[in-house]
Design a protein around this motif. Sequence first.
Motif, PDB file in Angstrom:
ATOM      1  N   CYS A 232       0.846  -1.198   0.000  1.00 40.73           N
ATOM      2  CA  CYS A 232       0.000   0.000   0.000  1.00 40.73           C
ATOM      3  C   CYS A 232       0.883   1.251   0.000  1.00 40.73           C
ATOM      4  O   CYS A 232       1.599   1.505   0.976  1.00 40.73           O
ATOM      5  N   PRO A 233       0.873   2.061  -1.050  1.00 38.76           N
ATOM      6  CA  PRO A 233       1.722   3.269  -1.073  1.00 38.76           C
ATOM      7  C   PRO A 233       1.345   4.273   0.012  1.00 38.76           C
ATOM      8  O   PRO A 233       2.212   4.990   0.526  1.00 38.76           O
ATOM      9  N   ARG A 234       0.051   4.321   0.377  1.00 36.07           N
ATOM     10  CA  ARG A 234      -0.345   5.269   1.425  1.00 36.07           C
ATOM     11  C   ARG A 234       0.245   4.860   2.779  1.00 36.07           C
ATOM     12  O   ARG A 234       0.566   5.711   3.607  1.00 36.07           O
ATOM     13  N   PHE A 235       0.398   3.576   3.005  1.00 34.04           N
ATOM     14  CA  PHE A 235       1.050   3.107   4.224  1.00 34.04           C
ATOM     15  C   PHE A 235       2.490   3.612   4.279  1.00 34.04           C
ATOM     16  O   PHE A 235       2.956   4.127   5.307  1.00 34.04           O
ATOM     17  N   TRP A 236       3.215   3.492   3.172  1.00 35.65           N
ATOM     18  CA  TRP A 236       4.612   3.910   3.165  1.00 35.65           C
ATOM     19  C   TRP A 236       4.739   5.421   3.247  1.00 35.65           C
ATOM     20  O   TRP A 236       5.688   5.938   3.849  1.00 35.65           O
ATOM     21  N   ARG A 237       3.791   6.150   2.626  1.00 31.82           N
ATOM     22  CA  ARG A 237       3.827   7.603   2.757  1.00 31.82           C
ATOM     23  C   ARG A 237       3.652   8.015   4.223  1.00 31.82           C
ATOM     24  O   ARG A 237       4.297   8.940   4.709  1.00 31.82           O
ATOM     25  N   LEU A 238       2.787   7.304   4.913  1.00 29.37           N
ATOM     26  CA  LEU A 238       2.535   7.616   6.309  1.00 29.37           C
ATOM     27  C   LEU A 238       3.762   7.291   7.167  1.00 29.37           C
ATOM     28  O   LEU A 238       4.141   8.062   8.052  1.00 29.37           O
ATOM     29  N   VAL A 239       4.384   6.143   6.899  1.00 31.41           N
ATOM     30  CA  VAL A 239       5.597   5.795   7.632  1.00 31.41           C
ATOM     31  C   VAL A 239       6.696   6.808   7.351  1.00 31.41           C
ATOM     32  O   VAL A 239       7.425   7.254   8.261  1.00 31.41           O
ATOM     33  N   GLN A 240       6.802   7.195   6.090  1.00 31.18           N
ATOM     34  CA  GLN A 240       7.822   8.188   5.713  1.00 31.18           C
ATOM     35  C   GLN A 240       7.583   9.511   6.433  1.00 31.18           C
ATOM     36  O   GLN A 240       8.515  10.128   6.962  1.00 31.18           O
ATOM     37  N   GLU A 241       6.333   9.932   6.487  1.00 34.16           N
ATOM     38  CA  GLU A 241       6.009  11.169   7.200  1.00 34.16           C
ATOM     39  C   GLU A 241       6.294  11.031   8.689  1.00 34.16           C
ATOM     40  O   GLU A 241       6.804  11.955   9.335  1.00 34.16           O
ATOM     41  N   GLY A 242       6.001   9.851   9.240  1.00 34.35           N
ATOM     42  CA  GLY A 242       6.247   9.639  10.661  1.00 34.35           C
ATOM     43  C   GLY A 242       7.711   9.691  11.028  1.00 34.35           C
ATOM     44  O   GLY A 242       8.086  10.148  12.114  1.00 34.35           O
ATOM     45  N   LEU A 243       8.585   9.231  10.122  1.00 35.95           N
ATOM     46  CA  LEU A 243      10.015   9.254  10.406  1.00 35.95           C
ATOM     47  C   LEU A 243      10.561  10.662  10.529  1.00 35.95           C
ATOM     48  O   LEU A 243      11.625  10.864  11.128  1.00 35.95           O
ATOM     49  N   GLU A 245       8.597  13.300  11.704  1.00 30.93           N
ATOM     50  CA  GLU A 245       7.778  14.084  12.631  1.00 30.93           C
ATOM     51  C   GLU A 245       8.639  14.646  13.751  1.00 30.93           C
ATOM     52  O   GLU A 245       9.662  14.071  14.119  1.00 30.93           O
ATOM     53  N   ARG A 246       8.201  15.745  14.334  1.00 30.06           N
ATOM     54  CA  ARG A 246       8.925  16.325  15.463  1.00 30.06           C
ATOM     55  C   ARG A 246       8.733  15.499  16.733  1.00 30.06           C
ATOM     56  O   ARG A 246       9.602  15.484  17.600  1.00 30.06           O
ATOM     57  N   ASP A 247       7.601  14.827  16.833  1.00 31.36           N
ATOM     58  CA  ASP A 247       7.316  14.053  18.035  1.00 31.36           C
ATOM     59  C   ASP A 247       8.142  12.763  18.030  1.00 31.36           C
ATOM     60  O   ASP A 247       8.091  11.968  17.079  1.00 31.36           O
ATOM     61  N   GLY A 248       8.908  12.547  19.093  1.00 32.63           N
ATOM     62  CA  GLY A 248       9.775  11.379  19.163  1.00 32.63           C
ATOM     63  C   GLY A 248       9.011  10.076  19.195  1.00 32.63           C
ATOM     64  O   GLY A 248       9.438   9.077  18.611  1.00 32.63           O
ATOM     65  N   LEU A 249       7.854  10.045  19.874  1.00 35.45           N
ATOM     66  CA  LEU A 249       7.062   8.824  19.946  1.00 35.45           C
ATOM     67  C   LEU A 249       6.517   8.456  18.572  1.00 35.45           C
ATOM     68  O   LEU A 249       6.446   7.272  18.210  1.00 35.45           O
ATOM     69  N   CYS A 250       6.158   9.459  17.820  1.00 34.29           N
ATOM     70  CA  CYS A 250       5.661   9.221  16.459  1.00 34.29           C
ATOM     71  C   CYS A 250       6.765   8.608  15.599  1.00 34.29           C
ATOM     72  O   CYS A 250       6.532   7.661  14.846  1.00 34.29           O
ATOM     73  N   ARG A 251       7.976   9.137  15.707  1.00 33.61           N
ATOM     74  CA  ARG A 251       9.098   8.572  14.944  1.00 33.61           C
ATOM     75  C   ARG A 251       9.376   7.130  15.370  1.00 33.61           C
ATOM     76  O   ARG A 251       9.704   6.278  14.544  1.00 33.61           O
ATOM     77  N   LYS A 252       9.242   6.872  16.667  1.00 37.16           N
ATOM     78  CA  LYS A 252       9.499   5.524  17.158  1.00 37.16           C
ATOM     79  C   LYS A 252       8.490   4.533  16.582  1.00 37.16           C
ATOM     80  O   LYS A 252       8.846   3.410  16.210  1.00 37.16           O
ATOM     81  N   ARG A 253       7.223   4.932  16.484  1.00 36.13           N
ATOM     82  CA  ARG A 253       6.196   4.048  15.910  1.00 36.13           C
ATOM     83  C   ARG A 253       6.458   3.795  14.433  1.00 36.13           C
ATOM     84  O   ARG A 253       6.277   2.674  13.939  1.00 36.13           O
ATOM     85  N   ALA A 254       6.896   4.860  13.733  1.00 36.76           N
ATOM     86  CA  ALA A 254       7.192   4.677  12.310  1.00 36.76           C
ATOM     87  C   ALA A 254       8.354   3.703  12.119  1.00 36.76           C
ATOM     88  O   ALA A 254       8.320   2.846  11.223  1.00 36.76           O
ATOM     89  N   ARG A 255       9.385   3.814  12.944  1.00 33.21           N
ATOM     90  CA  ARG A 255      10.510   2.876  12.846  1.00 33.21           C
ATOM     91  C   ARG A 255      10.068   1.457  13.191  1.00 33.21           C
ATOM     92  O   ARG A 255      10.557   0.488  12.595  1.00 33.21           O
ATOM     93  N   TYR A 256       9.153   1.330  14.148  1.00 33.36           N
ATOM     94  CA  TYR A 256       8.664   0.005  14.513  1.00 33.36           C
ATOM     95  C   TYR A 256       7.968  -0.646  13.321  1.00 33.36           C
ATOM     96  O   TYR A 256       8.211  -1.825  12.994  1.00 33.36           O
ATOM     97  N   LEU A 257       7.113   0.118  12.644  1.00 32.54           N
ATOM     98  CA  LEU A 257       6.412  -0.434  11.483  1.00 32.54           C
ATOM     99  C   LEU A 257       7.401  -0.780  10.371  1.00 32.54           C
ATOM    100  O   LEU A 257       7.252  -1.810   9.695  1.00 32.54           O
ATOM    101  N   LEU A 258       8.393   0.071  10.182  1.00 33.57           N
ATOM    102  CA  LEU A 258       9.392  -0.195   9.157  1.00 33.57           C
ATOM    103  C   LEU A 258      10.160  -1.473   9.482  1.00 33.57           C
ATOM    104  O   LEU A 258      10.392  -2.329   8.614  1.00 33.57           O
ATOM    105  N   LYS A 259      10.546  -1.627  10.737  1.00 29.53           N
ATOM    106  CA  LYS A 259      11.271  -2.834  11.137  1.00 29.53           C
ATOM    107  C   LYS A 259      10.418  -4.084  10.923  1.00 29.53           C
ATOM    108  O   LYS A 259      10.922  -5.119  10.468  1.00 29.53           O
ATOM    109  N   ARG A 260       9.139  -3.982  11.298  1.00 31.43           N
ATOM    110  CA  ARG A 260       8.258  -5.145  11.110  1.00 31.43           C
ATOM    111  C   ARG A 260       8.182  -5.534   9.643  1.00 31.43           C
ATOM    112  O   ARG A 260       8.258  -6.721   9.286  1.00 31.43           O
ATOM    113  N   ALA A 261       8.038  -4.550   8.772  1.00 29.05           N
ATOM    114  CA  ALA A 261       7.939  -4.835   7.342  1.00 29.05           C
ATOM    115  C   ALA A 261       9.244  -5.426   6.810  1.00 29.05           C
ATOM    116  O   ALA A 261       9.230  -6.367   5.998  1.00 29.05           O
ATOM    117  N   LEU A 262      10.368  -4.895   7.267  1.00 30.85           N
ATOM    118  CA  LEU A 262      11.660  -5.387   6.791  1.00 30.85           C
ATOM    119  C   LEU A 262      11.931  -6.791   7.299  1.00 30.85           C
ATOM    120  O   LEU A 262      12.426  -7.654   6.550  1.00 30.85           O
TER     121      LEU A 262
END
Length: 1533
Positions: A232-243, A245-262
């Motif tokens: 889903c390209p919208r999923f990756w756009r959201l993860v990319q935006e999250g990486l 973000e100024r909020d550290g927790l948001c970045r952490k969630r984006a990295r978690y999703l990226l790690k799961r996918a990888l």
Amino acid sequence: MEVVLADTLLSRCGDRAALLRALSAPLSAERAEALRLLLQRLAASGPAAAGEAEALRRAAWEVALERCRPLLRGGEGAAGGSAERLRAARAARGALRYCVQLCGAPLAARLARDALGELAAGGGAAAQEAAVEALVAAAPRLEEPELLSRCAAAALALVREEGEGEAAAALVAGRLLPALGANGAALPRVWEGLLGSGGAARAGRALLALSALADSLLPRGPAAPGLDARLCPRFWRLVQEGLTERDGLCRKRARYLLKRALDLSGGQRAELRCAPDGGHEPSLFWWSAEKNEQLLQFWETYILIMETLEGNQIHVIKPVLPKLNSLYELAISGDKVCYWTTNGCPLRKFPVQQDARSINRSLSSFGNEVTEVFGYLSHSSSRRRKSFLLKFIQRMTSRHWCAVPILFLSMALASIPACKVLGAEGLHALRDVLQCTMITHQILLRGAAQCYLLQTTMHLTDVEKVSFSEVSSFLLSLRPEESLRRDTLLWTELCSWLEVNDRCFRKSVTSDFGCQETSSLCQYVRSLVGEYLKTPASERENCFMPDWFEAKLVSTMILLAADVEQMKNKCSGKSNIEWIELEAFLNPLLDVLMKLGSNAYIPTLKTDKSLQLLLKLLQTRWLKCSNAQDDEVLFFIWKSLVTPVESILEFVLRRLITNELSTVGDLDRCDLYLALIPEIMNLCLKVNLKKMSSIKNFLSSLISASIRNLQERSSEKELKLKDQIRKVASMASLAAVCEIMDGELQVHLESLPSVDALKKLISFSQFNEVLKKPSYIEEKNSLCEEKTSQGWGKIVARYVHDQWICLRFVLNSFATLAQGCEETSVMSLSMAERSKEIIQSALEALSILPSDQVSPVFDCMKVLVPKLLDSSEALCIEAFDLAWKIISSLSNTQLIFWANLKAFVQFIFDTEVLAVAASAKGQAYTKIKEIIFKLIDLSTTKTGVFNVILSHCCQSWIFPTVDERSALTNAFLNAGNYSELITEACVFGTVFRKDQRHIQDVHAFIENLGEKCAANVVTESTNRDDHFVRICAVKFLCLLDGTNILHKRFMEDIFIKLLDKDELVSRSRTRYYANSLQHRIKNRVWQTLLVLLPKLNQNFLSGTLDRVFQAGFSNNQASVKYFIEWIVILTLHKYPQFLDKFWDCFCYDEDKLKKSICTFLSVLAHFDIILQNTPEKKPALKKALIVVLQWCFSHNFSVRLYALIALKKIWAMCRMLHVEEFEALTPVIESSLQQVENMHGTGNARRNWQRIQDHFFFATFHPVEDYSLETIFYILPRLSELAEDEWISLSRFGRFTDIPLPAAFQWCHSRTELRELKPSDWAQQDMGSHLAEADSQTEWTDVQKKIIPWKNSTPSLDLEMAFQDRAAKLGKSNSRLIVVASLIDKPTNLGGLCRTSEIFGASALVVGSLHYVQDKQFQHLSVSAEQWLPLVEVKPSQLVDYLQQKKTEGYTIIGVEQTAKSFDLTEYCFPEKSLLLLGNEHEGIPANLIHHLDVCVEIPQQGIIRSLNVHVSGALLIWEYTRQQVIKQKQQQ
């Protein structure tokens, strides 16, 4: 046990439904937990008989709806406190889930409808939570599509809810979404609602929801059809935006999703590609089984970088930066591993707003990495390059930068090879970045950043996509006083760029160049000048001045176009240039200027604009050439502009002396007119001296008319605004004329008749005369008065300020106020009384004037205070106090502080003021000394204050402005009377914070670029570096003449005071350690004494040499010892008769000598130099040999080494001179020296003997030939391992030009042999090596996530002797484990580790210094363990070789550290021969040591805090090693 009891109860119970009902009434916490357990066992037991199953369903239905639901809603609860209620609610939630499992879809549907109704009705947080818990229980068993859709919609609504919905969103994400994800029919609805075409949730909430659904969307097993998030390209756009973000927790969630996918893709070795949203874009994510390993490596590096950047610690980030290279190589390779990595995520997270101490150190490395990344872009497509660079620059504008980061990023951008990638949008983004450079007070760095951004513009702009107006708008964002000025190489580079690309720029939308698609620079400038001077006929007169923006723009573009044309003509070989284009640029302006004097109807707006442009052109700097006339462009402009001078002066005179200036807004015009006068005078002096008569007539008329206006008294009762404004303009005109006559223009205006009238007016006028505010304002001007920025208070302050400027001129012109004026009856007071009256007025003026306008008052007091110090000392002291109060209050005001400080210093420290105060030795003298120390204290917090006062005093004391012998004598007497100033300057300097030191380093880096960086040419040198204080003092001392009595006395006084300061520091109880403030002060003291030494005579040294020797007995750091030894050697070299005093130093008792004897033995190592001026050398050699031989048998090994090195030198001299008295000793001495040279055995003895011989002080350093400023202040501090910020290079001495050294001064440079040496010390390892820095660009295979590189050096290879001796002595080592704690510097941690290591039988504990053992804190924690555990001393700098040595002995080197490749402690099997390396308490294991580790082991953590105490970490690993070895031993047995 509970499960067994529950199963037993259910098996023995005949009616299970009755049991459930009995437990649930009433439902306390204990009952609720028991009920939950029974329901759980019932749900797990499988289907019951039909009748019993129906009864259980009815009972479960009742329990769910009548007991659990009310309890969750708070309607029924257990008695007791909140803990009991929470316990009951948790049990009720579990019971409700199992009830749904027993009852199935009907109960799930009932609970869902009720809960959805409650959510719709509202009712507060408690009701909302209860409803969500009901949905959590129901969601897995829901079947109705309508209910599933409503549940999904309700969940997403709660996730999207802002503000107070954070708790509800967390609850939904943590419980409801996973429950819905477990329902195969509900998951597509949630997915569609979350990422569908409708309004999507903001990134933070969406990532929260996706993280909760990760097990369903990214499952380990087969995914639901059509629900693979990776596609889903919208999923990756959201993860990319999250990486990003100024909020550290948001970045952490984006990295978690990226790690799961990888992890999922790599484990499956999948073949997939995420189709882009648009057909022209590359895939956001893809995976290939063929490139599985390459992709895993790429993404591992990417995540490592992102996670490291989260730490915001540069010492941790720096080792990871080189990995950006491989990341971008893959990102832009033909394989196109990842499109989104070029969107600048690392830059977005780079911690630019963190503490500068953690940033500046490694920004140069970051800039280098960015530069290499940009280099890779040359291999990618033009569209990709353009996209990346534009996004990169736009990201730079999204935050405010410190001076150092923006500088290095600008340098990186400027280093990109030229390519056409930036259009108008990119140019605007670069202009926005320019605004980021304006927020720092670091003027040089700010200017340098502007220079590099302009170079970036020239390298990257696609000129066909930008217009001249856009380029000129960008150029105007550059500050000419900081970067772009006409006399710089940057200006030439800009002209070349414009010449090459002329006629390539896009035509502006508003241009009138016909149908042409492009325009030339000349066309644009002609149009620009015409539009600038065009004034709409219908526009009414405006009372406000036009903005200066347009005038700056037009003048800059005229000069650029003219220089470009000249460049073209030179390239074409034309010798006679007709300047047709330049004449065309200037003609519209000249037409207006020629009409100013004769045409009174020219619109005010037009006259304002033309005069603004004229002023900007006149203020232009000429190019670097021997004569201003060689600058052909500027000289042609001057010749053109000198023509309308009479017309301009006539217009200005009419405007200033008549009633044409009548509003507050007209005062800005008055400033414009007055600013033109000195520029026009300069113009006439350079081009046409015949015009000077017109200027003198103009000034005479202006003075006379202004005096008349000021003396005129209004006959009307009510004051009018225009009359008051005319007075303000007249006083401003007189002040401008006075400043011209006070200035450096070579024009003799004092002969003008009106000047005498001006002096008479000022001499007898009343000062601080306040203009009363007009009682009313004319209606036509009301709009102007409302909008003006100047209130009446500012106007009055300006009027008073101008009065004091005029008085300053009068005071500077005459010794007394009435000199040159005729006696009149008006002068009823004596000159002393008049001076006293003016001083009182000055105090009043200081109270009422704004702080930025007090400098002329200071100047006036400077002239008057010396005349009143004897008669009115109290009044003068009051003036001193008030002046200091003003200056101290401005210390945080950057813009006006320095100008006021300069005026204050010129007042208080005026030569005459100081001399008169010192002669009386009264309260004024004490007050001045008090101010001196207050200024020095202020200097410790505001760098540069001491520089101002010292530079002024040194120049006025040794270079007085009056060329008389008496003036010179009186001036230098001040140096002796205020010698504390020089004494404090010689030792001045704070211990800088890291951020201050880094900024200074970057300053030095920019300064070393010279003319290559235009900021160095344009920016005025402020000499505010703390080093310049000592440089000024040293250069002042170097200029003194030992034959001058005053100079001689002064130098002797300074010498004594510096010795006193050294003794004071030595007696101080403040901790004295290497590079401490006390160490630095002592070092500076002896450096200055060394500078003074050649100028002192024998008589003085005879009385002070004993104090120098006594200083040698003190406990000094190495650098101080070298200076003391050097002074002793030079003194004995010049005056050998002092040798008897020197021999006395060896006669003290052993207790006094044991710490200092090495100092005096080092002096004897240079005995050949000492005896150069001694005709009879043999007696001295005999005495030296006797002394040295005694110490060759000392029990102290270091003393023996120093004695042997001295013996070797002295014996060589004896053999050369054939001293017969020592023939009997020849075999003994030579055999001893031969034995030392050829010593064998173990330990450090042989190595140390070789190193002390190779040490610079004995092998290379020559005390006489190397005597120079460079050796004293740069080379010797560097070689003796003094902190780098104590090194003062010779270039800094040259850069400080306020005090010039004489041309014949010879003591500047050191010998080449000494200059090329690198630091080394036989007794203490060099910590100054930059190996770690050199390795910073290599990509390390393993990196720490929170480390700082340590500087490396060459360690000792023979340190195992200490370990072997101690182990053999104690006889207690029953394991093969070595614990290395050399990096730990806290005695408490070392003491605890010592105890732990001893208890578990470690074979040795390695520490950085055995001195820790004597520390009370160490002993308190170790409880005597050091007596039973072998201790080995290995300094941090020696660890590399020590680890290599241990490797050769078969040890496995294990680092206790969290790294990218570290092993879990629970999974690692320790070899028998293990060496544990523990990191520093704050910085961990240095990066350069991680290379030498065989493996890193980390302790698994469950909590939030990232690290354990180093002693605790070491204890855990020591125990794990011991546990494994014990198990192995048992298995073997």
